[in-house]
Structures are given as C-alpha cells and as structure tokens.
Write an enzyme that holds these catalytic residues in place. Sequence first.
Site, PDB file in Angstrom:
ATOM      1  CG  ASP A 139      -1.794  -1.209   1.336  1.00 20.31           C
ATOM      2  OD1 ASP A 139      -2.046  -1.838   0.291  1.00 20.31           O
ATOM      3  OD2 ASP A 139      -2.222  -1.546   2.455  1.00 20.31           O
ATOM      4  N   GLY A 182      -4.830  -1.077  -1.647  1.00 18.13           N
ATOM      5  CA  GLY A 182      -4.171   0.120  -1.130  1.00 18.13           C
ATOM      6  C   GLY A 182      -4.748   0.631   0.165  1.00 18.13           C
ATOM      7  CD  GLU A 234      -8.222  -2.372  -0.782  1.00 16.27           C
ATOM      8  OE1 GLU A 234      -8.726  -3.471  -1.050  1.00 16.27           O
ATOM      9  OE2 GLU A 234      -7.243  -2.241  -0.005  1.00 16.27           O
ATOM     10  NE  ARG A 277     -18.997  -8.223 -19.443  1.00 15.95           N
ATOM     11  CZ  ARG A 277     -20.145  -7.852 -20.004  1.00 15.95           C
ATOM     12  NH1 ARG A 277     -20.744  -6.741 -19.584  1.00 15.95           N
ATOM     13  NH2 ARG A 277     -20.684  -8.554 -20.980  1.00 15.95           N
TER      14      ARG A 277
HETATM   15  O1  F6P Z   1      -2.313  -4.041   3.357  1.00 19.28           O
HETATM   16  C1  F6P Z   1      -2.143  -4.865   2.251  1.00 19.28           C
HETATM   17  C2  F6P Z   1      -3.474  -5.320   1.713  1.00 19.28           C
HETATM   18  O2  F6P Z   1      -3.245  -6.119   0.574  1.00 19.28           O
HETATM   19  C3  F6P Z   1      -4.458  -4.190   1.396  1.00 19.28           C
HETATM   20  O3  F6P Z   1      -4.153  -3.536   0.196  1.00 19.28           O
HETATM   21  C4  F6P Z   1      -5.757  -4.932   1.413  1.00 19.28           C
HETATM   22  O4  F6P Z   1      -6.842  -4.094   1.736  1.00 19.28           O
HETATM   23  C5  F6P Z   1      -5.552  -5.943   2.507  1.00 19.28           C
HETATM   24  O5  F6P Z   1      -4.164  -6.110   2.662  1.00 19.28           O
HETATM   25  C6  F6P Z   1      -6.186  -7.287   2.229  1.00 19.28           C
HETATM   26  O6  F6P Z   1      -6.012  -8.077   3.351  1.00 19.28           O
HETATM   27  P1  F6P Z   1      -6.359  -9.636   3.422  1.00 19.28           P
HETATM   28  O7  F6P Z   1      -5.105 -10.367   3.015  1.00 19.28           O
HETATM   29  O8  F6P Z   1      -6.708  -9.850   4.836  1.00 19.28           O
HETATM   30  O9  F6P Z   1      -7.486  -9.901   2.477  1.00 19.28           O
END
Ligand code: F6P
Length: 359
Positions: A139, A182, A234, A277
């Site tokens: 991130d 992110g 996101e 899409r």
């Molecule tokens: O912090 C890294 C990250 O990949 C974020 O970008 C994302 O929101 C989160 O971790 C996803 O976490 P998990 O592996 O618990 O789905």
Amino acid sequence: MRIAICTGGGDAPGLNAVIRAVVLSARHRGWQSYGIQRGYEGLLSFNGVVPLGSAAVRGITHLGGTILGTTNRGNPFRYVMRDDEGAEYEVDRSDDLVAAFHASGFDALVSIGGDGSLQISHQLWCKGLPLVCVPKTIDNDVSGTQRSFGFDSAVSTATDALDKLHSTAESHDRVMVVELMGRYAGWIALYSGLSGSADVILLPEIPFDMDKICEKIRSREAAGRHFSIVVVAEGARPKDGTVELVERRGVGTVDRLGGIAGKVARTIEHHTGKETRTLVLGHLQRGGSPTTYDRLLALRFGAAAVRAIADGDFGTMVGLNGPDITRVPLEQVVGRSKNVPLDCDTIVTARQLGISLGD
Ligand code: F6P
C-alpha cells in the site's frame, strides 16, 4: 548475539529478500538468526522458532511470500481466543510474548511489517523489547519512508493488468472498471493508473462525483474513443458516500475493503448506456516475484536493520529517504498514514494528461 526475525500482517513481494539480508549480514558479524513462524504465533502458540543459517536463505531473494509465514490475526495485545460456544474474545498476551522472547535467549528482534505490525512493535518496544522495524506493505502508506518494499511489485502487476485490459476493452467498445488494493491510500491506483494509461483514476484522497466520471466517458465517446479504463482504489468513495466493505471483521482484526468497482460500474452503465465490466485484481497484487527495485530496497532495509541493532538503535524503523536508508523513531511513524498529497507532481501530471480524477 541471537537475532529473531518476524514477518507480520499481509505478505508483500520482497519479504524473503529482507530475511536473507538480515541473516547474511548478521552472520557477517558472527551473530545467529532465528525465524519466528506465522507472525508472533510461533512464540505464542506453538514451538515455531527455526534457526536461519545461510543455507536456509539460499536462493530466496526472488521468491514472493515469506518463508516464515505470516498472519494478520496475531496481535499479542488483542489476541483472539474462542470460548466453548465458539464466540471470539480478546486477551492481552503481550507479557507472554515478551517472556517467550527472553526465554528463547534472543537479544534483538527484526520486525518486518506494515502499519498494524508497526503499531504492535511500538507497543512491544514500550515494554522493553529490543527491536528494529522494516516497513513492508504494497500500500506504501507507512510514514517515515518514501517507499515500503512490495509497492513497486504491486504497481508493476497492476500496470500489466491495465495494459492487457486495453485490448479487450477496445475490441468490445466497453468500459472496464478495475479495483486495486491500497486500503485508505491511493498510491497503487495512481501510479499504475497513470503508467497503464487509465482514463479515470479514483483515489481515497479525492472523493469522486459520478457525474464527472460519466462526463469523461461520454466525451471520449464523442471523440471516437468507444472504450474507457477506470481505475478505482478499494478505499475510494463517492463525495456523499462511505468506503465499501467486503466484511466488517470481528475482534482483533481490521475490516476488509472492497466492492466499490461494482458500484461504480453499475452507475456508469446506467447513466452512459455503455456496456461495462469489472475486474477486482485482489491478491494478485501481493503475489509473485519482487521487482528489481523491491529486491534491492528489501536487501538494503535488511542490512540496515542489522546495522541499527549493532548500534543499539532500538525502537526505530529503517526507511528510504532520498538516496539514503535512515532510521526513524517508531513514535514518529505509528498512527500516521502516508496518503497521496493532492499537490504532488504525479497528481498534477495525471490532470495535465487529461485523466479524470473524478472531481
Ligand atoms: O495491506 C495490504 C493489503 O493487501 C491491502 O491492500 C488490502 O486491503 C488488505 O491487505 C487485504 O487483506 P487480506 O489479506 O486480509 O485480504
């Protein structure tokens, strides 16, 4: 000296390179290294401490993931337990962790992690645990360093995906909405969106207006460009709305973000009539080999962490600042998310290239 190494939180390309650099540079000083498996679980719940000699780290610089395993459910201050009915509750097991660390005869800990892990490390440091941190997260939202390792690899994966989406979007005259990771920072979306020639980039830092997005797609249509690529972080949200969550998590963990691409796509289709899409790139952004940039940064961070230990500079995080690897006290890092500055050159460049940022 006996050095413990721990990887916590979500994985990121480059973790193994850090581990290798720590082990080899510790060995260079005649020190021994040990890996704690699955975050702090290896110390708290099972006999998960492994010696790491040079053979254990041979040929791992280019490998994704972490040879030690990791978890984002291992906060020792908010350790999740289950009662007889299966209901979750939290206990503070930080004293157990500190005791297990000393019982193992460790002199120092290298903690490799993102914002959540850094927070835990800071609390452990306040309890007297001698540690040095290495910033890890795709991130890139950790303060005190210009880059965390893993970010460049994630951007490269996302850019590659955008390149591939262009041909299919153009062939079908479609709008493609791509959701990138992110959390609450838009670094991945901005860097890959710009490099991958997106037409619209939506960031958490700039709440968006759906009318502006549709306007951009219509103006492309009028100019004979019958397809568009929309990148949405996101953590992006509409001006009058909130961040979309996949799951509101229970005790001891953080919420999972996701779902904004579907919402944006449905609104675009409804208002412009364009076939639309979505693609949620998801954990692909965390996988695979680290880029050269990330390997080098990870190796430099690992070696710098060992130098910090040698200097007794505990309670710090190594970070990239200009050409240098510096040390920052943890209290200047935790609780301060590093967001994209709205006046930065990359944002200005995106705007001057005609990319809509949804505002
Ligand atoms: O912090 C890294 C990250 O990949 C974020 O970008 C994302 O929101 C989160 O971790 C996803 O976490 P998990 O592996 O618990 O789905």
